[in-house]
Write a protein that holds these residues in place. Structure first.
Motif: not given
Lengths: 255, 255
Positions: A53-59
């Motif tokens: 996932q993109p780092a900006i949205t990855s939990p």
């Protein structure tokens, strides 16, 4: 392409501040949204987080941003896919054992038309040029030093030799560590900053965040941060030269 | 000693429910507080979380409990140290590459006085009997099948042969997977349950939590959960026999 972030310190330090700016480039301030990963060495142990996932949205990236993990050797990566699907097995950093240590590798660049193939003991798992290069490097080291890890001089020479075989195939900036030694190789683009006494404040480029390192450090602390492009707008970053392989130790580049 | 948790399914499934009960044994309902870890295969990729903190207080374990990661092959472990310090490099599961796949291994038991030593290509990184056993198993597989992964029949026979060399040194229950195949070996203690249609509710032993699988599943779903001791008090768990090696595929034990 991708971006690299590394940290090498003389005492275990958290990377929350730098990683917050870096992760923003994984889909918010920049386009590297095809996965990310980070490896923290803690003694002989190595904690590896990867996510497609993109780092900006990855939990998981959110956890890494707010949970201070203290380490002396850290390698992180945000991906913009060139070769290989957006998939977990293609996320950097890659980790493999050699000589009784974990080795970790991340790459920024793109090697095209590389005909070198590793043998059966160093087969890549994903499809990237980057993991292939890592497998070739480890196989080269293992074949040259089958009994165990040699001294830093011999290792540097071997890394230079193998890097010289790979770099003609395209941009090949990389970070490599076994938790004891730490290398940064600049093919086209890599910079670093060394934070040491007297400490001061620093402000991120990718997030409106300032940290005053005077409040968080002791006089003897020393931290080198290596990144594809500078992460802060008020510190002096040193641009590495194309073709330069730098070993870092205790937060200092070794001449 | 330690405890094992594994999951093998025919469709990617999250392990949040089972892991919540299992993690409680990592310092709350039981004494396995010397670290924990979990590996999720996602295609050829493998996500590995390890932590030397107790599962019951680890922020990373908290994330794994609440963040549904979907996988068909999962191996988890909570540690009560027998051999090796409480340290990251001694936390299970261990992960190493072979034949172009990641292999993951976790062990419950204690091997004492094992004089077998792997060669330089399969050196352990930490100090546990468990990682040593994993290195010996992989080396045995690699030496028997140097060109690549053989069929399941040959693999089962090789695993039985290597396991027979190791089991005399003490309790040796283990879980092993490469994300394609999945094995459970019972030396002294291991049980499993298969969840398939018609689904029903299940209640955890270690936390007052019930999940009604009818609300979460499709009729064709099939999930095998393998654990040192049963995790639920209202399902029928099958106790494995000492000396039994079971391969699981698509949520079913293979006779």
């Amino acid at each position: 392409m991708c971006q690299l972030l590394g940290m090498n310190c003389n005492v275990p330090t958290d990377i929350c501040f730098s990683f917050q700016g870096f992760a923003a480039r994984g889909g918010q301030t920049d386009e590297h949204r095809d996965g990310w990963g980070i490896a923290f060495f803690e003694g002989r142990g190595c904690r590896l987080f990867v996510d497609e996932q993109p780092a900006i949205t990855s939990p998981i990236a959110a956890l890494v941003q707010r949970y201070p993990i203290h380490s002396t050797h850290v390698i992180a990566h945000i991906r913009k896919a060139t070769q290989g699907a957006i998939a977990l097995e293609n996320c950097h950093p890659f980790r493999r054992p050699l000589w009784g240590r974990y080795w970790v590798f991340a790459h920024n660049g793109n090697l095209e038309g590389c005909s070198l193939k590793p043998g059966p003991l160093f087969q890549p798992i994903g499809e990237t040029d980057s993991e292939l290069a890592f497998c070739l490097i480890l196989e080269f080291l293992q074949k040259n030093f089958p009994e165990g890890k040699p001294g830093l001089g011999q290792l540097n020479a071997a890394l230079q030799a193998m890097t010289a075989q790979l770099a003609p195939f395209g941009p090949f900036n990389y970070l490599l560590s076994d938790g004891d030694d730490f290398w940064a190789y600049c093919s086209t683009q890599l910079s670093y900053v060394v934070r040491a006494a007297p400490f001061r404040a620093a402000h991120l480029i990718d997030a409106d965040l300032t940290v005053d390192f005077r409040e968080l450090t002791r006089p003897q602390d020393r931290v080198a941060v290596i990144a594809t492009t500078p992460l802060t707008d008020d510190e002096t970053w040193t641009k590495m030269e194309p073709g330069q392989l730098l070993a870092f130790r205790d937060g200092s580049p070794q001449a």
